[in-house]
Design a protein around this motif. Structure first.
Motif, PDB file in Angstrom:
ATOM      1  N   GLU A 194      46.052  35.378  46.835  1.00  0.00           N
ATOM      2  CA  GLU A 194      47.018  34.729  45.580  1.00  0.00           C
ATOM      3  C   GLU A 194      47.909  33.746  45.989  1.00  0.00           C
ATOM      4  O   GLU A 194      48.300  32.644  45.628  1.00  0.00           O
ATOM      5  CB  GLU A 194      47.407  35.724  44.784  1.00  0.00           C
ATOM      6  CG  GLU A 194      46.439  36.665  43.976  1.00  0.00           C
ATOM      7  CD  GLU A 194      46.740  37.608  42.995  1.00  0.00           C
ATOM      8  OE1 GLU A 194      48.204  37.582  42.767  1.00  0.00           O
ATOM      9  OE2 GLU A 194      46.096  38.295  42.523  1.00  0.00           O
ATOM     10  N   ASP A 208      32.838  35.214  38.394  1.00  0.00           N
ATOM     11  CA  ASP A 208      32.733  36.815  38.414  1.00  0.00           C
ATOM     12  C   ASP A 208      31.415  37.111  37.954  1.00  0.00           C
ATOM     13  O   ASP A 208      30.933  36.960  36.964  1.00  0.00           O
ATOM     14  CB  ASP A 208      33.856  37.299  37.316  1.00  0.00           C
ATOM     15  CG  ASP A 208      33.788  38.907  37.604  1.00  0.00           C
ATOM     16  OD1 ASP A 208      32.902  39.326  38.159  1.00  0.00           O
ATOM     17  OD2 ASP A 208      34.813  39.422  36.707  1.00  0.00           O
ATOM     18  N   LYS A 230      42.077  32.362  38.068  1.00  0.00           N
ATOM     19  CA  LYS A 230      42.639  33.334  39.129  1.00  0.00           C
ATOM     20  C   LYS A 230      44.076  32.726  39.591  1.00  0.00           C
ATOM     21  O   LYS A 230      44.767  33.586  39.912  1.00  0.00           O
ATOM     22  CB  LYS A 230      41.797  33.337  40.347  1.00  0.00           C
ATOM     23  CG  LYS A 230      40.438  34.136  40.249  1.00  0.00           C
ATOM     24  CD  LYS A 230      40.774  35.421  39.816  1.00  0.00           C
ATOM     25  CE  LYS A 230      39.392  36.354  39.650  1.00  0.00           C
ATOM     26  NZ  LYS A 230      39.676  37.778  39.354  1.00  0.00           N
ATOM     27  N   PHE A 289      45.337  34.046  31.662  1.00  0.00           N
ATOM     28  CA  PHE A 289      44.540  35.027  32.492  1.00  0.00           C
ATOM     29  C   PHE A 289      43.765  35.927  31.473  1.00  0.00           C
ATOM     30  O   PHE A 289      42.705  36.507  31.896  1.00  0.00           O
ATOM     31  CB  PHE A 289      45.396  35.749  33.387  1.00  0.00           C
ATOM     32  CG  PHE A 289      45.967  34.653  34.491  1.00  0.00           C
ATOM     33  CD1 PHE A 289      45.047  34.277  35.546  1.00  0.00           C
ATOM     34  CD2 PHE A 289      47.170  34.174  34.394  1.00  0.00           C
ATOM     35  CE1 PHE A 289      45.477  33.472  36.579  1.00  0.00           C
ATOM     36  CE2 PHE A 289      47.642  33.247  35.405  1.00  0.00           C
ATOM     37  CZ  PHE A 289      46.796  33.254  36.451  1.00  0.00           C
TER      38      PHE A 289
END
Length: 710
Positions: free
Chosen positions: A144, A170, A179, A189
């Protein structure tokens, strides 16, 4: 900046004018921007002036020109790839229009050098950010953080962008999921989920082709198929009304697309270029490398953890095998040394750290079952009947909030329940090592019980032979053999003979005989002199002192029959011989007991009967049941030929015999008048061809009624 200062000095020398302002416009710029000035207020005014008409095309091969706009004097310079530049003169001068070619060329080259310096600085910034991305990829495995740094670097080297968004695919929901974001609210998100082929990002992921949009209408048109929910979520995270451009490139690992990288323009004045699109693809490739590294690291870490877990499991298994070998060797030694059941159970309790209880189904009496904390004998039999595998039991106690748990391990030989082990347990059950220990111990215990039963069978056979020799001997031989069995020549004795029927499983029959023998040895001690089982019967020899003992004996035997019937494993028919004095009469008591037991068994009846109580039935002991049934049928045959017609007559006759041929009592029993009774009896005599006043006929009818309902 030094180049522009130099040009300012040159113009001041050539034209003798006040300081100037220099403006540049690169291909990505929507309007001119200030590059150099010493008069900020004039620059602001001129910037406002240039907002509309300042962007002019150059003629082919044209490099510079002189212009006047609203009494302002401009020197305009054109560069094929780099864009345009303007020099605004603060004070008008006639000499500005008379610059020589060399002076114009010097100015053009100076401005071109300045644009080249800006391009070099921009390239250096790009390479710096790219190298920073590479360092972050190799310097950390925080996916991240790497992705956020890559988006931030892309925004810093692509000046037209001011927001970024990374989607990854996904497969669990078949959607593109955000993401990492820069410039968007975090609510994105939660709800933003793009279908494959939906909007710009969905199409780029679908076909792998990068896309570039430079205006709000163009971008809006490309996003026209976005779902209402996704549009609301995206618009809530960032006002799409201000969206003026967009870059979108795929993220791939080898040939497999894993996501898309998107840059947005909301407030910047510059325009996106094809070079920006190619540059963004480079950042996307960095992202794919970062994600691949993270994936490889995760796989490597997982493999390492799996190896560590496997190593720990192997070590535990190794330790477990050592413990198992020790336990197996210990139990094997107990078996070889013929240790008794109590010793084996005590060893199992020590090995498992559990207070194990052993229940011997063949030999333990009811007093032993009464000491069990959880179950009685009938409950255990119900739980374990027909079961070969352990049973986990949840125990509830009245008045207690907590619960208890235990395992019941049956000890089985074929179809025969020999006993069981009761092991307290936690709710989660027993450990694997404890299970293994108990399983091995259970096998040894079962073998010990089978061995004891086999030895008992041999001893029973020996006791049977000795007893038969005693009752078959006379004189001195009788006395000698009686002493062998511990018999007192002139004492009072009584024989009990139990016949077990309806038990077709020979192993179960043998177990039942063994159980009955052990029970009678306990129940009738010390009067019991000899007890053994042979084939399908058990013989009990008692030394008696009086009639009171005989009465207690009947009660004990009847209790045994009732308990046996509840188990439903065999039918128990017990005969009791008469009490005799002297060993020479043992044969008589034995035969009486045997005949009484067979009398019950022949009629499929269980229970206890004394030979003395058989009465007239003694006459029938040597008759087969078939002969008795034939005799009864001969007497009642006329009634049975037409049962509906003669049922009332048959009932009248049977009641008459039952009431000892009393007309008055019979009439009361049948609720009829005596005269009616006489009329029925007359018809009965005619039908059966008998005369109830003749003793022979009366005896035949009485005997038939007795045998039928006896």
């Amino acid at each position: 900046m030094h180049t522009l200062s130099y040009l300012n000095e040159k113009l001041s020398a050539w034209l003798a004018i006040a300081p100037m302002s220099i403006w540049v416009r690169l291909p990505r710029d929507r309007q001119f921007r200030l590059a150099y000035t010493v008069t900020p207020s004039a620059a602001v005014a001129f910037g406002t002036l240039l907002t509309a008409p300042a962007t002019l095309p150059a003629h082919e091969q044209e490099r510079y020109r002189y212009e006047e706009i609203e009494d302002k004097h401009l020197l305009r310079f054109f560069f094929a790839e780099e864009g345009q530049a303007l020099i605004w003169l603060d004070s008008p001068s006639e000499a500005a229009s008379t610059l020589t070619d060399d002076q114009w060329e010097l100015l053009w080259l100076g401005l071109k050098l300045h644009l080249a310096e800006e391009a070099i600085a921009s390239k250096n910034a790009e390479w710096s950010k790219l190298l920073a991305g590479i360092r972050s990829i190799s310097g950390t495995l925080d996916t991240e953080a790497i992705i956020r740094d890559i988006i931030g670097n892309a925004l810093s080297v692509i000046p037209a962008a001011d927001a970024g968004l990374l989607h990854l695919y996904d497969p669990a929901i078949d959607r593109l999921v955000p993401k990492a974001t820069v410039g968007f609210h975090d609510t994105l998100f939660k709800d933003f989920r793009l279908k494959i082929g939906e909007s710009i990002a969905g199409k780029v992921f679908l076909d792998g082709q990068p896309r570039l949009y430079r205006s709000h209408p163009e971008t809006t048109q490309a996003m026209r198929d976005i779902s209402a929910d996704n549009f609301h979520s995206l618009n809530h995270a960032k006002d799409l009304q201000n969206l003026n451009g967009l870059l979108c490139v795929p993220i791939s690992i080898a040939e497999k697309r894993i996501g898309v990288l998107v840059l947005h323009q909301f407030h910047q004045d510059n325009e996106f270029t094809d070079y920006d699109l190619a540059l963004l693809q480079g950042f996307a490739d960095q992202t794919s490398v970062a994600l691949q590294n993270a994936e490889l690291y995760a796989e490597t870490k997982q493999a390492y953890e799996n190896m560590a877990t496997l190593s720990a499991q192997l070590q535990a298994r190794h330790d477990d095998l050592i413990k198992r070998n020790k336990i197996h060797e210990s139990i094997k030694q107990m078996s070889l040394q013929n240790k008794d059941a109590a010793t084996i159970v005590k060893a199992l309790s020590r090995m498992t750290a559990k207070p194990i209880q052993f229940v011997d189904w063949l030999e333990e009496g009811h007093e032993a079952f009464a000491q069990l904390p959880y179950f009685n004998r009938d409950e255990l039999h119900t739980l374990l009947a027909g079961r070969r595998h352990p049973l986990f039991v949840h125990l509830y106690s009245a008045g207690r909030a907590d619960s208890e748990y235990c395992y019941l391990y049956p000890l089985i030989n074929g179809s025969v329940l020999l006993g069981c082990l009761i092991i307290p347990s936690a709710k989660t059950g027993l450990s694997e090592l404890a299970r293994m220990t108990i399983e091995q111990g259970r096998s040894v215990l079962t073998l010990d019980l089978v061995k004891k039963q086999s030895i008992s069978s041999v001893l029973y056979k020996r006791a049977h032979d000795l007893f038969q020799e005693v009752i078959g001997s006379k004189g001195n031989d009788l006395l000698e053999r009686a002493r062998t069995l511990g018999l007192v020549p002139h004492a009072h004795y009584l024989v009990v003979y139990a016949h077990l029927s309806h038990c077709h499983d020979l192993a179960l029959l043998e177990a039942n005989i063994h159980r009955l023998v052990n029970r009678w040895k306990r129940d009738f001690a010390p009067a019991q002199v000899l007890t053994y089982g042979f084939h399908n019967h058990v013989t009990l020899l008692l030394q008696m002192n009086g009639t009171e003992e005989r009465k207690a004996l009947s009660e004990q035997l009847q209790t045994a029959v009732e308990e046996w019937e509840r188990a439903q494993e065999a039918s128990l028919s017990i005969g009791v011989g008469s009490m005799i004095e002297g060993v020479e009469h043992l044969g008589k008591s034995f035969e009486e007991a045997r005949k009484a037991a067979h009398y019950l068994a022949a009629r499929n009846r269980s229970g206890v009967i004394h030979y003395a109580d058989l009465g007239v039935n003694r006459l029938m002991l040597n008759q087969s049941q078939a002969d008795i049934d034939a005799f009864v049928a001969d007497v009642f045959a006329p009634f049975w030929a037409e049962p509906q017609k003669y049922q009332e007559w048959e009932h009248t006759l049977v009641t008459y015999i039952k009431c000892s041929q009393s007309p008055q009592q019979t009439a009361r029993e049948l609720h009829i008048h005596v005269n009616t009774l006489y009329q029925r009896l007359k018809k009965v005599e005619e039908l059966l061809e008998i005369d109830l006043h003749r003793p022979e006929d009366l005896l035949k009818v009485q005997l038939a009624c007795h045998l039928r309902y006896e």
